[in-house]
Design a protein around this motif. Structure first.
Motif, PDB file in Angstrom:
ATOM      1  N   LEU A  87      50.018  36.303  46.522  1.00 16.11           N
ATOM      2  CA  LEU A  87      49.751  36.427  47.961  1.00 16.11           C
ATOM      3  C   LEU A  87      48.269  36.215  48.256  1.00 16.11           C
ATOM      4  O   LEU A  87      47.889  35.476  49.148  1.00 16.11           O
ATOM      5  CB  LEU A  87      50.172  37.817  48.457  1.00 16.11           C
ATOM      6  N   GLU A  88      47.421  36.900  47.474  1.00 19.97           N
ATOM      7  CA  GLU A  88      45.972  36.788  47.676  1.00 19.97           C
ATOM      8  C   GLU A  88      45.279  36.685  46.321  1.00 19.97           C
ATOM      9  O   GLU A  88      45.763  37.228  45.327  1.00 19.97           O
ATOM     10  CB  GLU A  88      45.425  38.032  48.380  1.00 19.97           C
ATOM     11  N   ALA A  89      44.129  35.997  46.304  1.00 18.51           N
ATOM     12  CA  ALA A  89      43.373  35.867  45.059  1.00 18.51           C
ATOM     13  C   ALA A  89      41.882  35.945  45.350  1.00 18.51           C
ATOM     14  O   ALA A  89      41.405  35.381  46.330  1.00 18.51           O
ATOM     15  CB  ALA A  89      43.698  34.532  44.403  1.00 18.51           C
ATOM     16  N   ALA A  90      41.168  36.659  44.501  1.00 17.50           N
ATOM     17  CA  ALA A  90      39.703  36.715  44.619  1.00 17.50           C
ATOM     18  C   ALA A  90      39.110  36.553  43.222  1.00 17.50           C
ATOM     19  O   ALA A  90      39.591  37.148  42.261  1.00 17.50           O
ATOM     20  CB  ALA A  90      39.273  38.046  45.223  1.00 17.50           C
ATOM     21  N   VAL A  91      38.083  35.724  43.134  1.00 14.58           N
ATOM     22  CA  VAL A  91      37.468  35.444  41.828  1.00 14.58           C
ATOM     23  C   VAL A  91      36.000  35.853  41.869  1.00 14.58           C
ATOM     24  O   VAL A  91      35.282  35.499  42.805  1.00 14.58           O
ATOM     25  CB  VAL A  91      37.584  33.930  41.493  1.00 14.58           C
ATOM     26  N   VAL A  92      35.571  36.621  40.866  1.00 15.64           N
ATOM     27  CA  VAL A  92      34.158  37.012  40.780  1.00 15.64           C
ATOM     28  C   VAL A  92      33.651  36.750  39.360  1.00 15.64           C
ATOM     29  O   VAL A  92      34.431  36.556  38.428  1.00 15.64           O
ATOM     30  CB  VAL A  92      33.944  38.513  41.123  1.00 15.64           C
ATOM     31  N   VAL A 111      36.482  36.287  36.645  1.00 17.13           N
ATOM     32  CA  VAL A 111      37.534  37.304  36.595  1.00 17.13           C
ATOM     33  C   VAL A 111      38.394  37.075  37.844  1.00 17.13           C
ATOM     34  O   VAL A 111      37.869  36.964  38.946  1.00 17.13           O
ATOM     35  CB  VAL A 111      36.952  38.729  36.608  1.00 17.13           C
ATOM     36  N   VAL A 112      39.707  36.972  37.612  1.00 13.69           N
ATOM     37  CA  VAL A 112      40.611  36.613  38.711  1.00 13.69           C
ATOM     38  C   VAL A 112      41.431  37.840  39.100  1.00 13.69           C
ATOM     39  O   VAL A 112      42.161  38.391  38.270  1.00 13.69           O
ATOM     40  CB  VAL A 112      41.555  35.468  38.270  1.00 13.69           C
ATOM     41  N   PHE A 113      41.315  38.271  40.351  1.00 11.55           N
ATOM     42  CA  PHE A 113      42.153  39.371  40.847  1.00 11.55           C
ATOM     43  C   PHE A 113      43.255  38.766  41.713  1.00 11.55           C
ATOM     44  O   PHE A 113      42.971  37.958  42.607  1.00 11.55           O
ATOM     45  CB  PHE A 113      41.319  40.341  41.693  1.00 11.55           C
ATOM     46  N   VAL A 114      44.497  39.146  41.430  1.00 11.48           N
ATOM     47  CA  VAL A 114      45.612  38.608  42.215  1.00 11.48           C
ATOM     48  C   VAL A 114      46.487  39.735  42.752  1.00 11.48           C
ATOM     49  O   VAL A 114      46.687  40.761  42.099  1.00 11.48           O
ATOM     50  CB  VAL A 114      46.509  37.653  41.378  1.00 11.48           C
ATOM     51  N   VAL A 115      46.983  39.512  43.973  1.00 13.44           N
ATOM     52  CA  VAL A 115      47.904  40.469  44.597  1.00 13.44           C
ATOM     53  C   VAL A 115      49.253  39.780  44.743  1.00 13.44           C
ATOM     54  O   VAL A 115      49.316  38.658  45.264  1.00 13.44           O
ATOM     55  CB  VAL A 115      47.384  40.881  45.997  1.00 13.44           C
ATOM     56  N   PRO A 116      50.358  40.412  44.251  1.00 18.20           N
ATOM     57  CA  PRO A 116      51.666  39.757  44.382  1.00 18.20           C
ATOM     58  C   PRO A 116      52.228  39.824  45.791  1.00 18.20           C
ATOM     59  O   PRO A 116      51.916  40.747  46.552  1.00 18.20           O
ATOM     60  CB  PRO A 116      52.561  40.545  43.411  1.00 18.20           C
ATOM     61  N   LYS A 117      53.054  38.835  46.131  1.00 16.36           N
ATOM     62  CA  LYS A 117      53.790  38.873  47.395  1.00 16.36           C
ATOM     63  C   LYS A 117      54.786  40.027  47.346  1.00 16.36           C
ATOM     64  O   LYS A 117      55.206  40.430  46.254  1.00 16.36           O
ATOM     65  CB  LYS A 117      54.561  37.567  47.586  1.00 16.36           C
ATOM     66  N   GLU A 118      55.196  40.503  48.512  1.00 19.17           N
ATOM     67  CA  GLU A 118      56.128  41.630  48.574  1.00 19.17           C
ATOM     68  C   GLU A 118      57.385  41.324  47.762  1.00 19.17           C
ATOM     69  O   GLU A 118      57.979  40.243  47.914  1.00 19.17           O
ATOM     70  CB  GLU A 118      56.501  41.854  50.036  1.00 19.17           C
ATOM     71  N   GLN A 149      43.651  39.852  36.548  1.00 20.24           N
ATOM     72  CA  GLN A 149      44.094  41.222  36.808  1.00 20.24           C
ATOM     73  C   GLN A 149      44.983  41.273  38.044  1.00 20.24           C
ATOM     74  O   GLN A 149      44.585  40.813  39.117  1.00 20.24           O
ATOM     75  CB  GLN A 149      42.881  42.126  37.018  1.00 20.24           C
ATOM     76  N   VAL A 150      46.181  41.854  37.855  1.00 19.46           N
ATOM     77  CA  VAL A 150      47.100  42.001  38.987  1.00 19.46           C
ATOM     78  C   VAL A 150      46.818  43.355  39.635  1.00 19.46           C
ATOM     79  O   VAL A 150      46.850  44.387  38.965  1.00 19.46           O
ATOM     80  CB  VAL A 150      48.567  41.923  38.515  1.00 19.46           C
ATOM     81  N   ILE A 151      46.495  43.333  40.933  1.00 21.42           N
ATOM     82  CA  ILE A 151      46.185  44.588  41.627  1.00 21.42           C
ATOM     83  C   ILE A 151      47.019  44.678  42.911  1.00 21.42           C
ATOM     84  O   ILE A 151      47.602  43.688  43.349  1.00 21.42           O
ATOM     85  CB  ILE A 151      44.669  44.706  41.957  1.00 21.42           C
ATOM     86  N   ASP A 191      35.858  41.963  49.539  1.00 14.39           N
ATOM     87  CA  ASP A 191      34.618  42.647  49.195  1.00 14.39           C
ATOM     88  C   ASP A 191      34.352  42.459  47.705  1.00 14.39           C
ATOM     89  O   ASP A 191      34.752  43.267  46.873  1.00 14.39           O
ATOM     90  CB  ASP A 191      34.704  44.133  49.572  1.00 14.39           C
ATOM     91  N   LYS A 192      33.644  41.378  47.389  1.00 10.42           N
ATOM     92  CA  LYS A 192      33.430  41.049  45.977  1.00 10.42           C
ATOM     93  C   LYS A 192      32.477  42.026  45.300  1.00 10.42           C
ATOM     94  O   LYS A 192      32.513  42.196  44.092  1.00 10.42           O
ATOM     95  CB  LYS A 192      32.941  39.607  45.859  1.00 10.42           C
ATOM     96  N   LYS A 193      31.634  42.670  46.121  1.00 11.72           N
ATOM     97  CA  LYS A 193      30.726  43.677  45.560  1.00 11.72           C
ATOM     98  C   LYS A 193      31.558  44.802  44.928  1.00 11.72           C
ATOM     99  O   LYS A 193      31.287  45.244  43.814  1.00 11.72           O
ATOM    100  CB  LYS A 193      29.840  44.222  46.682  1.00 11.72           C
ATOM    101  N   VAL A 194      32.600  45.231  45.626  1.00  7.30           N
ATOM    102  CA  VAL A 194      33.463  46.311  45.108  1.00  7.30           C
ATOM    103  C   VAL A 194      34.233  45.805  43.882  1.00  7.30           C
ATOM    104  O   VAL A 194      34.350  46.496  42.871  1.00  7.30           O
ATOM    105  CB  VAL A 194      34.426  46.804  46.206  1.00  7.30           C
ATOM    106  N   LEU A 195      34.734  44.571  43.970  1.00  6.98           N
ATOM    107  CA  LEU A 195      35.499  44.036  42.829  1.00  6.98           C
ATOM    108  C   LEU A 195      34.639  43.993  41.565  1.00  6.98           C
ATOM    109  O   LEU A 195      35.109  44.270  40.465  1.00  6.98           O
ATOM    110  CB  LEU A 195      36.012  42.625  43.146  1.00  6.98           C
ATOM    111  N   ARG A 196      33.355  43.641  41.741  1.00 12.12           N
ATOM    112  CA  ARG A 196      32.478  43.534  40.568  1.00 12.12           C
ATOM    113  C   ARG A 196      32.288  44.864  39.865  1.00 12.12           C
ATOM    114  O   ARG A 196      31.937  44.909  38.686  1.00 12.12           O
ATOM    115  CB  ARG A 196      31.103  42.979  40.987  1.00 12.12           C
TER     116      ARG A 196
END
Ligand code: AMP
Length: 537
Positions: free
Chosen positions: A462-467, A479-486, A515-517, A529-534
């Motif tokens: 659903l969503e992805a953020a890379v830091v 580092v790849v953070f991913v959120v799954p679809k419902e 990382q799946v979150i 908020d990549k600062k928080v992800l880091r």
């Protein structure tokens, strides 16, 4: 030689006056808290704004005083948008999602005299009251009937406040076009937020610009729904442009997701809607599972963060809706670029067109932009070489409020955006990153934005953020953070598989760095908020 043209003042009262004269019968619609629909005309709006101007004056507000708002998108908020600057005061929209310490800083820095607040949000302010240095007055913007006791002592109900003011048939006051009309603070992720002060002239010119059909195309025949909040970057200037042109204006109130938003788009036959990608992502998932008649909705303006190609393709293919990608910043009032294809591109194949529509586009008329390298030299227009985007124009700030530091400006006065771009031969920009979010692996740069848009192609994402994460051998690794679809799950190996198709081996993340979150932390304006992800590794 001196021109013979009038020195006509470009002001917000002039926009307001036009609404009364030219299109008083056109409508402003709001979805209220209880989901009922409030409707009135621009003529009625004008009368109420005149009363509010008088009421503000009677409450002791003088020209130059800061009139703050702390609310969602609705007609009363629009009335303050026009009443404050039309009487010479300065509209200060406070971001309702700010962290308390930032809010305190901003209210004190701007020295707000009065704050118009939605009741549902008033608790946030009441908790901070003792820290506000200049004790502001409070006006609660919700309906009187819907009010339980507001937690703010001495707060006045909006309609009661309005009763103190008289309507007036006198001409609107003349204001100097270069005087401050409004202010917003940037949501800077480091240091204190910084204030940007708009003038009547900059708002007027910005409004005219976004009405151009090559830009956002706001005009009388459109029905426009700004989901983008009025508390962030003037809702992209859309409220001013709608009042200027008489476009039907539809406000969603606090109803920003799923069925409530989709049914408002359907019922009010909205033709243009504007919001950040996360809002449209959620709407897209909802529309896939539920059926609505959105045949009038021809354009969805997307900005604030990059619109992923998959979203642009999805809306076009599944619902026939065009995504109009725009880039801007609080410092630019905010619109700087809008991406529309040119007639000269009409024979391109579909995939080329889609690829271009995912760029942020060329500068709108009135804004000039360039890309520069670390030595300040212009980057080539090859669509490949990255550089920092710098801009100038009549609605670009030349400094921050009360802050003499010129570090955000070049020596010859261009504003340094901090965004990294490529510029192609057609002068279309593509944002590849924020300068501070690039990832440097083995001495080469990887765009986190590019990697995120590829990750979104993997099944269930659903969503992805890379830091970037420091790494002894490669310098930094993604580092790849991913959120799954419902109701779906994500296979890390398939994410890696998708990335392998588009990135060299040395650029890839390690499998354990995918990382799946449950949720990606967002900033006060809904950006990742990549600062928080880091801090998570
Ligand atoms: P703000 O002043 O809070 O509106 O944030 C402005 C920043 O948002 C810009 O400097 C960009 O980093 C980002 N931004 C805005 N629009 C876009 C877009 N269409 N694509 C990518 N980033 C964007």
């Amino acid at each position: 030689m001196k021109s013979t043209m009038m020195n006509y003042q470009l002001t917000i009262p002039a926009i307001l006056q036009r609404a009364k004269e030219i299109h008083p019968e056109k409508q402003i619609v709001t979805k209220m808290n209880d989901e009922s629909i409030h409707r009135y005309s621009y003529g009625e709006f004008y009368t109420r704004v005149r009363r509010l101007m008088d009421a503000l004056q009677k409450a002791g507000i003088k020209p130059g005083d800061r009139v703050a708002t702390f609310g969602m998108n609705h007609y009363r908020h629009l009335e303050v948008y026009f009443a404050a600057p039309s009487m010479g005061a300065v509209l200060h929209t406070l971001n309702v999602r700010l962290f308390p310490e930032q809010l305190v800083y901003i209210v004190n820095d701007a020295e707000d005299s009065i704050i118009f607040v939605d009741k549902s949000l008033s608790k946030t302010l009441s908790d901070l009251l003792s820290q506000f240095k200049k004790k502001p007055k409070f006006v609660i913007m919700d309906d009187l009937e819907a009010m339980e006791a507001a937690p703010l002592a001495d707060a006045i109900d909006y309609e009661e406040f309005l009763k103190n003011g008289n309507d007036s048939s006198l001409p609107l006051p003349e204001v100097d076009e270069n005087k401050a009309s409004g202010m917003c603070y940037t949501s800077g992720t480091t240091g204190n937020p910084k204030g940007v002060v708009y003038s009547h002239r900059s708002v007027y010119l910005h409004s005219m610009s976004i009405c151009m059909s090559d830009s956002l195309g706001v005009c009388e025949k459109e029905t426009v729904l700004p989901v983008v909040p009025m508390f962030h970057a003037n809702a992209w200037g859309i409220p001013f442009a709608c009042v200027m042109t008489g476009a039907t204006l539809v406000f969603p109130g606090k109803h920003l997701l799923g069925h409530a938003l989709a049914s408002l788009l359907e019922q009010e036959k909205v033709s243009i809607a504007a919001g950040v990608p996360t809002i449209w992502n959620v709407l897209y998932q909802h529309l896939k599972k539920n059926s609505y008649d959105l045949s009038k909705l021809h354009t969805m303006i997307v900005g604030g963060s990059a619109a992923p190609l998959s979203m642009i393709e999805g809306f076009k293919k599944d619902f026939g809706i065009q995504i109009l990608h725009a880039w801007g910043m609080t410092e630019l009032s905010p619109v700087g670029t809008v991406c529309r294809l040119r007639t000269t591109m009409k024979d391109w194949n579909e995939s080329e067109k889609m690829h271009f529509l995912a760029k942020q586009g060329p500068a709108v008329a009135g804004v000039e932009l360039r890309g520069i390298d670390d030595q300040g030299r212009d980057i080539p227009k090859d669509g490949k070489t990255p550089g920092e985007l710098i801009v100038r124009g009549p609605w670009v700030t030349v400094e921050y409020y009360g802050n003499p530091s010129q570090e955000s400006f070049t020596e010859d006065g261009w504003f340094k955006t901090g965004d990294v771009v490529t510029i192609d031969e057609h002068s279309y920009i593509q944002i590849t990153d924020r300068k501070k979010d690039l990832i440097k692996t083995r001495g080469e740069w990887i765009s986190s934005v590019e990697m995120e848009s590829q990750v979104l192609k993997a099944s269930g994402v659903l969503e992805a953020a890379v830091v970037a994460k420091p790494d002894e051998i490669r310098g930094e690794v993604p580092v790849v953070f991913v959120v799954p679809k419902e109701g779906e799950s994500i296979d890390k190996k398939s994410v890696l598989g998708v990335l392998k198709e588009n990135f060299a081996n040395w650029q890839l993340p390690n499998l354990e760095d995918i990382q799946v979150i449950d949720v990606i932390p967002k900033t006060s304006v809904g950006k990742f908020d990549k600062k928080v992800l880091r801090t998570r590794f």
